[in-house]
Scaffold this motif. Structure first.
Motif, PDB file in Angstrom:
ATOM      1  N   GLY A 135       0.819  -1.215   0.000  1.00 45.45           N
ATOM      2  CA  GLY A 135       0.000   0.000   0.000  1.00 45.45           C
ATOM      3  C   GLY A 135       0.848   1.259   0.000  1.00 45.45           C
ATOM      4  O   GLY A 135       0.525   2.236  -0.667  1.00 45.45           O
ATOM      5  N   LEU A 136       1.948   1.219   0.739  1.00 45.05           N
ATOM      6  CA  LEU A 136       2.855   2.369   0.779  1.00 45.05           C
ATOM      7  C   LEU A 136       3.443   2.662  -0.602  1.00 45.05           C
ATOM      8  O   LEU A 136       3.429   3.796  -1.067  1.00 45.05           O
ATOM      9  CB  LEU A 136       3.976   2.107   1.789  1.00 45.05           C
ATOM     10  CG  LEU A 136       5.080   3.151   1.840  1.00 45.05           C
ATOM     11  CD1 LEU A 136       4.571   4.421   2.493  1.00 45.05           C
ATOM     12  CD2 LEU A 136       6.278   2.613   2.581  1.00 45.05           C
ATOM     13  N   PHE A 137       3.933   1.613  -1.265  1.00 48.30           N
ATOM     14  CA  PHE A 137       4.521   1.811  -2.594  1.00 48.30           C
ATOM     15  C   PHE A 137       3.463   2.218  -3.622  1.00 48.30           C
ATOM     16  O   PHE A 137       3.740   3.029  -4.509  1.00 48.30           O
ATOM     17  CB  PHE A 137       5.286   0.569  -3.039  1.00 48.30           C
ATOM     18  CG  PHE A 137       6.611   0.435  -2.359  1.00 48.30           C
ATOM     19  CD1 PHE A 137       7.632   1.332  -2.621  1.00 48.30           C
ATOM     20  CD2 PHE A 137       6.832  -0.555  -1.429  1.00 48.30           C
ATOM     21  CE1 PHE A 137       8.858   1.239  -1.985  1.00 48.30           C
ATOM     22  CE2 PHE A 137       8.051  -0.668  -0.780  1.00 48.30           C
ATOM     23  CZ  PHE A 137       9.065   0.239  -1.063  1.00 48.30           C
ATOM     24  N   ALA A 138       2.255   1.673  -3.502  1.00 46.39           N
ATOM     25  CA  ALA A 138       1.178   2.071  -4.413  1.00 46.39           C
ATOM     26  C   ALA A 138       0.820   3.538  -4.195  1.00 46.39           C
ATOM     27  O   ALA A 138       0.527   4.268  -5.145  1.00 46.39           O
ATOM     28  CB  ALA A 138      -0.047   1.193  -4.206  1.00 46.39           C
ATOM     29  N   GLU A 139       0.859   3.958  -2.952  1.00 49.05           N
ATOM     30  CA  GLU A 139       0.527   5.346  -2.632  1.00 49.05           C
ATOM     31  C   GLU A 139       1.609   6.301  -3.134  1.00 49.05           C
ATOM     32  O   GLU A 139       1.317   7.337  -3.726  1.00 49.05           O
ATOM     33  CB  GLU A 139       0.358   5.486  -1.117  1.00 49.05           C
ATOM     34  CG  GLU A 139      -0.408   6.675  -0.674  1.00 49.05           C
ATOM     35  CD  GLU A 139      -1.852   6.646  -1.104  1.00 49.05           C
ATOM     36  OE1 GLU A 139      -2.292   7.684  -1.621  1.00 49.05           O
ATOM     37  OE2 GLU A 139      -2.536   5.637  -0.935  1.00 49.05           O
ATOM     38  N   ILE A 140       2.867   5.949  -2.911  1.00 45.72           N
ATOM     39  CA  ILE A 140       3.964   6.849  -3.277  1.00 45.72           C
ATOM     40  C   ILE A 140       4.241   6.808  -4.776  1.00 45.72           C
ATOM     41  O   ILE A 140       4.192   7.829  -5.460  1.00 45.72           O
ATOM     42  CB  ILE A 140       5.239   6.505  -2.489  1.00 45.72           C
ATOM     43  CG1 ILE A 140       5.023   6.799  -1.008  1.00 45.72           C
ATOM     44  CG2 ILE A 140       6.429   7.302  -3.014  1.00 45.72           C
ATOM     45  CD1 ILE A 140       6.148   6.340  -0.122  1.00 45.72           C
ATOM     46  N   PHE A 141       4.564   5.627  -5.298  1.00 47.59           N
ATOM     47  CA  PHE A 141       5.000   5.534  -6.692  1.00 47.59           C
ATOM     48  C   PHE A 141       3.833   5.431  -7.665  1.00 47.59           C
ATOM     49  O   PHE A 141       3.958   5.797  -8.823  1.00 47.59           O
ATOM     50  CB  PHE A 141       5.963   4.361  -6.863  1.00 47.59           C
ATOM     51  CG  PHE A 141       7.247   4.568  -6.122  1.00 47.59           C
ATOM     52  CD1 PHE A 141       8.140   5.540  -6.510  1.00 47.59           C
ATOM     53  CD2 PHE A 141       7.537   3.809  -5.004  1.00 47.59           C
ATOM     54  CE1 PHE A 141       9.309   5.759  -5.818  1.00 47.59           C
ATOM     55  CE2 PHE A 141       8.714   4.004  -4.297  1.00 47.59           C
ATOM     56  CZ  PHE A 141       9.599   4.989  -4.703  1.00 47.59           C
ATOM     57  N   GLY A 142       2.687   4.951  -7.193  1.00 45.00           N
ATOM     58  CA  GLY A 142       1.518   4.884  -8.056  1.00 45.00           C
ATOM     59  C   GLY A 142       0.684   6.148  -8.015  1.00 45.00           C
ATOM     60  O   GLY A 142      -0.238   6.310  -8.805  1.00 45.00           O
ATOM     61  N   GLN A 143       0.992   7.040  -7.071  1.00 47.10           N
ATOM     62  CA  GLN A 143       0.267   8.303  -6.926  1.00 47.10           C
ATOM     63  C   GLN A 143      -1.247   8.052  -6.833  1.00 47.10           C
ATOM     64  O   GLN A 143      -2.050   8.801  -7.393  1.00 47.10           O
ATOM     65  CB  GLN A 143       0.584   9.232  -8.098  1.00 47.10           C
ATOM     66  CG  GLN A 143       2.022   9.685  -8.176  1.00 47.10           C
ATOM     67  CD  GLN A 143       2.320  10.714  -7.125  1.00 47.10           C
ATOM     68  OE1 GLN A 143       1.818  11.817  -7.200  1.00 47.10           O
ATOM     69  NE2 GLN A 143       3.127  10.383  -6.153  1.00 47.10           N
ATOM     70  N   ARG A 144      -1.627   6.991  -6.136  1.00 43.14           N
ATOM     71  CA  ARG A 144      -3.022   6.556  -6.064  1.00 43.14           C
ATOM     72  C   ARG A 144      -3.954   7.662  -5.574  1.00 43.14           C
ATOM     73  O   ARG A 144      -4.962   7.958  -6.197  1.00 43.14           O
ATOM     74  CB  ARG A 144      -3.099   5.319  -5.164  1.00 43.14           C
ATOM     75  CG  ARG A 144      -4.461   4.693  -5.114  1.00 43.14           C
ATOM     76  CD  ARG A 144      -4.452   3.387  -4.384  1.00 43.14           C
ATOM     77  NE  ARG A 144      -3.944   3.554  -3.021  1.00 43.14           N
ATOM     78  CZ  ARG A 144      -3.650   2.557  -2.206  1.00 43.14           C
ATOM     79  NH1 ARG A 144      -3.769   1.319  -2.626  1.00 43.14           N
ATOM     80  NH2 ARG A 144      -3.215   2.783  -0.993  1.00 43.14           N
ATOM     81  N   ARG A 145      -3.619   8.294  -4.483  1.00 37.20           N
ATOM     82  CA  ARG A 145      -4.502   9.324  -3.920  1.00 37.20           C
ATOM     83  C   ARG A 145      -4.530  10.574  -4.800  1.00 37.20           C
ATOM     84  O   ARG A 145      -5.589  11.166  -5.003  1.00 37.20           O
ATOM     85  CB  ARG A 145      -4.036   9.680  -2.511  1.00 37.20           C
ATOM     86  CG  ARG A 145      -5.025  10.533  -1.759  1.00 37.20           C
ATOM     87  CD  ARG A 145      -4.624  10.751  -0.333  1.00 37.20           C
ATOM     88  NE  ARG A 145      -4.437   9.473   0.343  1.00 37.20           N
ATOM     89  CZ  ARG A 145      -3.826   9.325   1.505  1.00 37.20           C
ATOM     90  NH1 ARG A 145      -3.354  10.383   2.121  1.00 37.20           N
ATOM     91  NH2 ARG A 145      -3.680   8.147   2.054  1.00 37.20           N
ATOM     92  N   ASN A 146      -3.378  10.968  -5.332  1.00 39.30           N
ATOM     93  CA  ASN A 146      -3.338  12.162  -6.184  1.00 39.30           C
ATOM     94  C   ASN A 146      -4.108  11.971  -7.483  1.00 39.30           C
ATOM     95  O   ASN A 146      -4.677  12.920  -8.016  1.00 39.30           O
ATOM     96  CB  ASN A 146      -1.898  12.548  -6.509  1.00 39.30           C
ATOM     97  CG  ASN A 146      -1.194  13.182  -5.342  1.00 39.30           C
ATOM     98  OD1 ASN A 146      -1.833  13.732  -4.457  1.00 39.30           O
ATOM     99  ND2 ASN A 146       0.112  13.097  -5.317  1.00 39.30           N
TER     100      ASN A 146
END
Length: 166
Positions: A67-78
């Motif tokens: 989840g951390l990597f998806a959030e940071i590198f995947g820019q999921r929330r942005n």
């Protein structure tokens, strides 16, 4: 006598490259300001986190890391808001590519191993330039959004202007 007083430009350039003298001081100062703002932001976030109660955070480590990597590198929330999300992604990946490019130059200069040459250098240079332009495009859109579009839900703080200025 006149000939001996002349400076050999190529010898002085190789022993003291242009980016090592005054510009290095400016770059160091800007980097120090950026790190100071980063530390201040982390400190403020830490104070916010301390308001919450204790919780078990060491369970489901692989799931949490994914989840951390998806959030940071995947820019999921942005990317929930596609246009500014893409601009954020351009800034992130543009700067990450520039960090890698600068790191490769630092490795070459500090080790004496010259690997940035020929076709590899041409590809490296092209990618570095393209990602730099993408980061500038993302920053330009963010400035346009804050100065011209001014969405009602966007609350501009001083920290936002500092981040865009750096």
């Amino acid at each position: 006598m006149l000939r001996s007083s002349r400076c050999n430009f190529s010898a002085s350039l190789s022993s003291n490259p242009p980016w090592s003298a005054p510009r290095a001081n400016v770059t160091g100062f800007v980097a120090a300001v950026a790190v100071a703002f980063l530390a201040w932001g982390i400190y403020k976030r830490f104070l916010l986190w301390r308001l919450g109660g204790k919780a078990a955070r060491l369970d489901r480590v692989p799931e949490r890391l994914a989840g951390l990597f998806a959030e940071i590198f995947g820019q999921r929330r942005n990317l929930r808001d596609p246009v500014p999300g893409v601009a954020h992604a351009l800034i992130l990946y543009g700067f990450l590519a520039e960090v890698v490019a600068t790191g490769l130059i630092a490795v070459q200069e500090n080790t004496g191993i010259h690997f940035l040459k020929g076709p590899f250098y041409l590809g490296y240079s092209l990618l570095s330039d393209v990602f730099g332009l993408l980061a500038i495009a993302g920053l330009g859109f963010m400035l346009y959004r804050r100065l011209v579009l001014r969405p009602a839900r966007l609350h501009t703080l001083f920290d936002d202007w500092v981040a865009l200025g750096l």
